[in-house]
Write an enzyme that holds these catalytic residues in place. Structure first.
Site, short mmCIF file in Angstrom:
data_model
loop_
_atom_site.label_atom_id
_atom_site.label_comp_id
_atom_site.label_asym_id
_atom_site.label_seq_id
_atom_site.Cartn_x
_atom_site.Cartn_y
_atom_site.Cartn_z
N CYS A 98 -111.94 7.60 35.95
CA CYS A 98 -113.18 7.08 36.51
C CYS A 98 -114.41 7.85 36.02
CB CYS A 98 -113.07 7.10 38.04
SG CYS A 98 -114.07 5.86 38.85
N ARG A 111 -119.25 -4.22 42.50
CA ARG A 111 -118.15 -3.26 42.44
C ARG A 111 -116.85 -4.01 42.22
NH1 ARG A 111 -119.69 1.94 43.51
NH2 ARG A 111 -117.71 2.99 43.37
N HIS A 162 -107.09 4.70 40.39
CA HIS A 162 -106.77 5.67 41.43
C HIS A 162 -105.40 5.31 41.95
CE1 HIS A 162 -111.27 4.84 42.34
NE2 HIS A 162 -111.17 5.64 41.31
#
Lengths: 237, 422
Positions: free
Chosen positions: A93, A127, A189
């Site tokens: 990220c 997002r 993640h």
């Protein structure tokens, strides 16, 4: 015992999404394979250690990213030198974005990266959030993405994998992450390593082979990871 | 007219719903919101002593209950919103239901528990007197984005307060927001030597103890939790050391009480520290969290909500070391947080031995997480009801640490199959 030196970049600044889990996975699995993990934490302003076998760096908030940007430019040459020497790295990220040429935030600020990957990231207004599944050289990887930055790879830049579920780098071209030499970048993640032991062991294999010339993995019982992966496969975005 | 019609609409919708046993709380508010967009602001404007906001990641419900109790004990008529209805439409529903037939609110003051995003919206409708911000920590980042974003939402709410802000001087995110406020800022805190019991978001996530930063604020907190042992607590309030024994349990609630005291000292100018502390000792929390049940085999089960690294770490500090059998239930629905990466920010190594069962949609992820801290999981049973059956096979006290939606599933089963304990 044979020591493997791990360098964790900015653990206090870039750690928003369970990134300690990746370090924990590397350390435990190294130990289970019969090696002794030795972790060095790199904080802004510090010097890098000489011996580095494996580098990990996590995701963070935009503000933290601006904080560490100056430091990563300072140590960029050393990191590129490690990369050229074949040192495996896992960048997630925020760190992944800083390993590209640049990141343009949603406020229009340009943040320069260290160009390990041939890519750039544009802050978007949407997002991308959800469960991701990608196909890679380490098999299918499962994880969770949560980013507004859209990353576009250069023409010759290879991705880490192909998106089977989710958005990946930018939601358009079905690429996820990047690989340059032994440096890997991804938005996953989960954290990504405990949930994908083959990926973790792949990084360990590179690190150990660089240091000791060979790697003899021990058999690890990954039944729990397999159970979590089976559940992840059935999950929706 | 708006108050009258809005309240009437809310009441009618709720009555219709209750006849149909639908139990919906938000629907009346949703309809009012559509028909009378100014309803909430205009209703709250009636209150002679205005309203205050309680917000933050953890502890809103408990703190609101404590404030309400202290205000009522001092003769105030207090309006508050029930747990869970902390969106604007939930507040609209509550107001409509509490209003009389003419749309009048016969209360002195309202204490409203709202999440960070709603706090910002609510202050746009009508300005609060005080904003109490408890803490900010990573929570459901898949919904709200970043911790900075959450903190800045609270900052907006703080900026709207007409009298001032009450916040935690050891929370770096909140201190940063409070620094921008021109109105008075009142601090509460745990004493520095208790810091290990109350890690802030930064400390929870930082790896290197030498590098841990805390909010180094020179401000002396108005209310400080200075000591606790069992249910016995000591606070320093306005320079005075006072101790008492509380009915509340859980160290995080001792700190929530400090926050409530700091706010009530502002709202109740006449009440002395001793009076407030005496009333605090009478507060007991009989509501959805921390409820206890007796299973058919006689085993006692206590449910504890965990929803982010901060609350999970608090729960482990409170319950992990005592001799109990543990079950953990983790769901990944929207209300729980869809990304369970945060489980890796919790340190489980303080748990001794094994966990009896893990459950929920993320049961396997939980077992995997525990295995990396050397904790064995005896049973993986994703279905909460089946997992409860496993618990009922062995006697003794049990604690279930559970995310929100898993807890709702557990409650619905326990309500029918177990005896609720006081």
């Amino acid at each position: 015992m044979k020591k493997i030196h791990i360098l964790h970049l900015y653990p206090n600044e870039l750690n928003t999404y369970g990134d300690h889990g990746n370090r924990l996975a590397v350390m435990k699995r190294l130990a289970w394979h019969g090696y002794e993990p030795d972790v060095h934490y790199h904080h802004p302003g510090n010097n890098l250690p000489r011996a580095v076998d494996l580098v990990i760096g996590g995701g963070g908030q935009d503000s933290a990213q601006e904080d560490v940007q100056l430091d990563i430019l300072r140590i960029g040459d050393s990191l590129r030198h490690f990369a050229e020497a074949g040192v495996p790295m896992l960048t997630i990220c925020g760190t992944y974005q800083l390993f590209g040429h640049r990141f343009v935030t949603h406020r229009g600020q340009e943040v320069k990266g260290i160009s390990v990957f041939d890519m750039e990231t544009i802050g978007g207004d949407r997002r991308m959030i959800g469960n991701v599944m990608i196909r890679t050289e380490f098999g299918v990887l499962f994880g969770f993405e949560n980013h507004s930055g859209q990353t576009f790879l250069g023409e010759k830049q290879v991705p880490l994998g192909k998106v089977l579920r989710g958005n990946g780098n930018n939601g358009r071209d079905k690429t996820e992450g990047a690989r340059a030499l032994n440096v890997f970048g991804t938005y996953l993640h989960g954290p990504v390593l405990p949930n994908n032991p083959a990926f973790c062991d792949g990084l360990i294999r590179l690190a150990v082979t660089n240091r000791f010339g060979e790697f003899e993995p021990k058999k690890i019982d990954d039944a729990l990871a397999e159970a979590a992966r089976a559940a992840a496969r059935r999950r929706q975005y | 007219m708006r108050n009258f019609l809005g309240s009437l609409t809310g009441k009618i919708v709720r009555l219709l719903l209750s006849y149909r046993r639908a139990g919906g709380h938000a629907l009346p508010g949703l309809i009012i919101e559509r028909l009378f967009p100014d309803y909430v602001g205009s209703m709250l404007a009636q209150l002679p002593e205005g309203y205050v906001i309680v917000t933050g990641t953890n502890g809103k419900t408990t703190t609101t209950k404590i404030i309400t109790h202290l205000l009522k004990a001092n003769g105030k008529k207090v309006l508050t919103n029930p747990t869970g209805s902390n969106l604007i439409r939930g507040i609209a529903s509550s107001l409509a239901w509490r209003a009389d037939h003419f749309g009048r609110l016969k209360y002195d003051i309202a204490v409203l528990e709202v999440d960070e995003a709603t706090a910002r919206l609510l202050v746009g409708l009508i300005k609060p007197r005080w904003v109490l911000a408890l803490n900010v920590s990573r929570d459901q980042l898949d919904r709200y984005g970043e911790v900075d974003t959450i903190a800045s939402l609270i900052g907006v709410a703080m900026g709207a307060a007409t009298e001032g802000v009450v916040t935690n001087s050891r929370d770096p995110y909140l201190v940063k927001q409070a620094e921008k406020i021109k109105k008075p800022v009142i601090f509460f805190a745990a004493a520095p030597r208790l810091a290990n019991f109350f890690p802030n978001d930064y400390q929870l996530a930082a790896v290197d103890p030498s590098e841990k930063k805390t909010a180094t604020k020179s401000q002396i907190p108005d209310v400080e939790l200075t000591r606790f042992n069992g249910q016995k607590v000591e606070y320093t309030m306005g320079g005075k050391k006072l101790s008492t024994t509380l009915k509340l349990s859980g160290q995080h609630n001792f700190l929530n009480a400090a926050a409530a005291l700091a706010l009530c000292r502002r709202l109740l100018a006449d009440a002395g520290p001793e009076d407030l502390l005496h009333e605090l000792s009478n507060v007991s929390l009989a509501f959805g969290r921390g409820e206890k049940y007796r299973l058919k085999n006689g085993a006692e089960v206590e449910l504890v909500l965990v929803k982010n690294p901060a609350s999970f770490s608090q729960a482990l500090l409170s319950y992990g070391s005592i001799k109990t059998q543990l079950m953990i239930a983790i769901n990944d629905k929207l209300a729980d947080g869809r990304d369970v990466s945060w489980l890796w920010d919790v340190d489980f190594s303080s748990l001794k031995g094994s966990v009896l069962a893990v459950s929920g949609t993320r049961a396997a992820d939980m077992a995997l997480r525990l295995s990396y801290d050397g904790i064995e999981t005896r049973e993986i049973e994703p279905r909460p009801r089946e997992a409860l059956r496993i618990l009922s096979h062995s006697p003794g006290r049990k604690i279930i640490l559970s995310t929100y939606t898993a807890m709702l599933q557990l409650y619905s089963y326990l309500a029918k199959n177990a005896e609720k304990l006081p």
